[in-house]
Design a protein around this motif. Structure first.
Motif, PDB file in Angstrom:
ATOM      1  N   HIS A 125      30.482   8.391 -30.907  1.00 21.63           N
ATOM      2  CA  HIS A 125      30.506   6.931 -30.900  1.00 21.63           C
ATOM      3  C   HIS A 125      30.033   6.373 -32.244  1.00 21.63           C
ATOM      4  N   ILE A 126      29.143   7.109 -32.915  1.00 25.47           N
ATOM      5  CA  ILE A 126      28.751   6.685 -34.264  1.00 25.47           C
ATOM      6  C   ILE A 126      29.932   6.801 -35.219  1.00 25.47           C
ATOM      7  N   SER A 127      30.629   7.908 -35.087  1.00 25.80           N
ATOM      8  CA  SER A 127      31.731   8.182 -35.989  1.00 25.80           C
ATOM      9  C   SER A 127      32.897   7.208 -35.788  1.00 25.80           C
ATOM     10  N   LEU A 128      33.194   6.881 -34.528  1.00 24.00           N
ATOM     11  CA  LEU A 128      34.341   6.010 -34.259  1.00 24.00           C
ATOM     12  C   LEU A 128      34.108   4.589 -34.745  1.00 24.00           C
ATOM     13  N   LYS A 129      32.846   4.180 -34.813  1.00 23.58           N
ATOM     14  CA  LYS A 129      32.612   2.802 -35.255  1.00 23.58           C
ATOM     15  C   LYS A 129      32.006   2.744 -36.652  1.00 23.58           C
ATOM     16  N   ILE A 130      32.063   3.849 -37.380  1.00 28.25           N
ATOM     17  CA  ILE A 130      31.408   3.888 -38.689  1.00 28.25           C
ATOM     18  C   ILE A 130      31.964   2.799 -39.619  1.00 28.25           C
ATOM     19  N   PHE A 131      31.049   2.172 -40.334  1.00 31.55           N
ATOM     20  CA  PHE A 131      31.445   1.105 -41.238  1.00 31.55           C
ATOM     21  C   PHE A 131      30.574   1.087 -42.494  1.00 31.55           C
ATOM     22  N   ASP A 132      29.255   0.923 -42.318  1.00 29.13           N
ATOM     23  CA  ASP A 132      28.332   0.766 -43.450  1.00 29.13           C
ATOM     24  C   ASP A 132      28.482   1.844 -44.507  1.00 29.13           C
ATOM     25  N   LEU A 133      28.442   3.104 -44.048  1.00 28.22           N
ATOM     26  CA  LEU A 133      28.436   4.214 -44.994  1.00 28.22           C
ATOM     27  C   LEU A 133      29.678   4.169 -45.881  1.00 28.22           C
ATOM     28  N   ILE A 134      30.824   3.973 -45.251  1.00 25.78           N
ATOM     29  CA  ILE A 134      32.064   3.976 -46.011  1.00 25.78           C
ATOM     30  C   ILE A 134      32.162   2.736 -46.890  1.00 25.78           C
ATOM     31  N   PHE A 174      34.608   7.639 -24.612  1.00 27.75           N
ATOM     32  CA  PHE A 174      33.516   8.605 -24.587  1.00 27.75           C
ATOM     33  C   PHE A 174      32.334   8.094 -23.776  1.00 27.75           C
ATOM     34  N   ILE A 175      32.027   6.809 -23.944  1.00 24.73           N
ATOM     35  CA  ILE A 175      30.772   6.282 -23.440  1.00 24.73           C
ATOM     36  C   ILE A 175      30.802   6.016 -21.942  1.00 24.73           C
ATOM     37  N   VAL A 176      31.894   5.457 -21.441  1.00 23.21           N
ATOM     38  CA  VAL A 176      31.910   5.063 -20.028  1.00 23.21           C
ATOM     39  C   VAL A 176      31.716   6.264 -19.088  1.00 23.21           C
ATOM     40  N   PRO A 177      32.463   7.361 -19.290  1.00 25.03           N
ATOM     41  CA  PRO A 177      32.208   8.513 -18.405  1.00 25.03           C
ATOM     42  C   PRO A 177      30.775   9.017 -18.530  1.00 25.03           C
ATOM     43  N   TYR A 178      30.260   8.991 -19.732  1.00 22.57           N
ATOM     44  CA  TYR A 178      28.882   9.439 -19.984  1.00 22.57           C
ATOM     45  C   TYR A 178      27.892   8.578 -19.209  1.00 22.57           C
ATOM     46  N   LEU A 179      28.055   7.266 -19.311  1.00 24.20           N
ATOM     47  CA  LEU A 179      27.147   6.349 -18.615  1.00 24.20           C
ATOM     48  C   LEU A 179      27.258   6.506 -17.109  1.00 24.20           C
TER      49      LEU A 179
END
Lengths: 273, 293
Positions: free
Chosen positions: B224-233, B279-284
């Motif tokens: 989830h970090i990778s899919l929404k990555i913005f700052d670093l790039i 990814f997140i919904v099944p996890y939650l």
């Protein structure tokens, strides 16, 4: 036996090499930030400075001090508010469960995983309509709102460990909902507050997307100013590195002095307490 | 007392997501607000768009690389540090400290270290390597398979970004694995040793399976970090030449706040949300079911 000793030595060698690799960026940061402008050249990046020069820091400090101030004015109240609300929520969700509280809690947690791009456009319109756009209080509100899920989660997991007998005893003594919170839960959760506060302060301090879209110029927190500093070609590299260090310093200091709590917060972010 | 928080989240999370979803179906493409509904046309345009197709490719490649390398290095570090070494705290702290930094700071530093004209390449040249990598300025894509508008494959430039991201996040993976390792009983290790399992076999047959739940959590968190990555790039490379390091987060930001194309920005962010939710919904849901309150 000798093989074992050899293995042991190898282990230390590997660990030392890895530690050095991980610290390379710190070396570059420190070395470049104290270099004289004439020595910050592309071909001498790894060289040590011939003498210490503080121009980079003076310049970075002069440029960034208003933004550092903004970040403190933002991160401290935002941290306190979200910790307070989070602890209240965590208390209710762990000690006063009700029908559907698990579902509500899960719906709340969803908020900490969403990409904030997906709420940004309405958020800006909303802040404009309540006249908090481009203001530190506006950013505080935003960070409190989106910090609620993680803070609630951390406190909830923390309070689950408080034995029910303690609460029962307080109830028998005649304490109510708030009484138990104030006299039993809060004193028990000093560690919890430290962990959550460190986590939340670090996140707010380091946050960029909200900062860059919700503020302009004078209201900008440090990370936006740092990005602007390195984005402009005229700014020298030593100033950039000094600026990066200044921007990182508060969270680094917290980490160095309280790393145990920081790591606990890190692990608490992964849902299962 | 829960009510204020619930209201806040109700509005700021669910209300705003709904509004973004609505905007993504409108013709609001300039400073002037235009709420005329246009159906799925913003999405249709995106999927034919060279830049957005590049973003999807980059996100996929970056995510796979980032998760795999972070987890392998994290596990490796944890196994090393867990061997009752002297200075354990020191090593642990060195590997985790990048987590205390902002992606912006990481981006600013790594931009220089992986700048092709200096940094790592100076060392490589000193070692006698003439053909040094171009890092994030490379426009190479391996292999180049024509797919839609774009050439599919691994954009070499994204490796540089992944290196910086791994540097920042591998300590987190290590901390998670360390916590997991502490939970594996010594009896289990001893039993395996009695059965004649060597070190490597012990790790493969006992430790890694025991760490499975941690690995699952890690995959989800890192994804989830990778899919929404913005700052670093944004701080390190920007979109890059031919969009080789562009991602949806950067595209959304630029089209919305530099180009005032709100409808397109909203569409991109809805797609980002859907990807993360996968990814997140099944996890939650599964962690909600597991827990009895």
């Amino acid at each position: 036996m000798t093989l074992r000793r050899f293995n042991r030595a190898l282990l230390y060698v590997i660990l030392a090499v890895l530690a050095i690799v991980y610290l390379i960026p710190v070396y570059v940061l420190l070395v470049t930030s104290v270099k004289d402008l004439s020595e910050v050249t592309l071909d001498k990046m790894w060289a040590l400075p011939s003498h210490l020069d503080w121009y980079g820091y003076k310049e970075a400090f002069r440029k960034l001090i208003p933004n550092l101030t903004n970040s403190f004015l933002l991160a401290v109240p935002a941290t306190l508010l979200s910790a307070l609300l989070g602890s209240m929520n965590g208390y209710i969700l762990s000690k006063w469960p009700f029908r559907g509280s698990r579902v509500l809690f899960t719906c709340m947690l969803f908020g900490m995983f969403i990409p904030y791009q997906s709420i940004l456009i309405p958020l800006i319109q909303f802040l404009q309509s309540i006249r908090l756009y481009n203001s530190i209080p506006g950013l505080i509100l935003v960070h409190v709102a989106y910090g609620l899920p993680i803070c609630t989660l951390m406190f909830r997991n923390f309070y689950v460990g408080v034995p029910p007998e303690v609460l029962e005893a307080a109830k028998i003594d005649g304490s109510g909902f708030f009484g138990i919170y104030r006299h039993v839960i809060v004193p028990l959760s000093v560690t919890g507050f430290v962990v959550v506060a460190i986590w939340q302060f670090t996140s707010v301090w380091n946050e960029f997307l909200f900062a860059v879209t919700l503020t302009t110029q004078k209201q900008q927190p440090i990370m936006v100013a740092l990005q602007n500093l390195s984005g402009s070609q005229i700014v020298q590299w030593n100033v950039q590195m000094a600026g990066a260090l200044l921007a990182a310093l508060p969270t680094l200091l917290i980490y160095v002095s309280l790393s145990r709590f920081f790591i606990r917060g890190l692990l608490a972010g992964s849902i299962k307490g | 007392m829960l009510i204020p928080s619930l209201v806040l989240i109700g509005i700021f999370v669910y209300g705003f997501i709904a509004w973004t979803g609505f905007v993504s179906f409108t013709a609001w493409k300039s400073m002037v607000k235009n709420m005329k509904l246009v159906g799925f046309s913003n999405y249709a345009l995106l999927f034919q768009d060279f830049r957005f197709q590049s973003d999807m490719r980059n996100t996929l490649m970056f995510t796979i690389m980032f998760i795999a390398v972070t987890m392998v290095i994290g596990l490796f570090l944890a196994l090393m540090v867990d061997r009752k070494v002297r200075g354990e705290t020191f090593f642990r702290n060195v590997f985790i400290f990048p987590m205390a930094l902002s992606f912006i700071v990481t981006g600013v530093i790594w931009q220089w270290i992986l700048n092709p004209t200096t940094g790592v390449n100076l060392i490589l040249k000193a070692l006698g390597i003439a053909d040094v990598p171009q890092w994030y300025t490379s426009t190479n894509i391996i292999p180049r398979i024509q797919l839609g508008q774009i050439e599919f494959g691994l954009p070499v430039a994204i490796i540089a970004v992944a290196i910086a991201a791994v540097w920042q996040m591998s300590g987190f993976a290590m901390a998670m694995y360390l916590a997991g390792l502490r939970g594996i009983s010594d009896d289990l290790r001893e039993a395996a040793k009695v059965d004649g399992a060597g070190e490597w076999k012990l790790i493969r047959k006992v430790i890694i399976p025991q760490l499975r739940p941690i690995s699952m959590s890690l995959i989800i968190i890192l994804a989830h970090i990778s899919l929404k990555i913005f700052d670093l790039i944004y701080a390190m490379t920007g979109p890059g030449a031919m969009f080789v390091t562009d991602v949806p987060g950067v595209y959304m930001f630029e089209t919305t706040f530099r180009g005032n194309n709100y409808a397109q920005g909203a569409s991109i962010s809805v797609i980002m949300l859907l990807m993360v939710s996968l990814f997140i919904v099944p996890y939650l849901v599964s962690s909600m079911r597991k827990e009895k309150m």
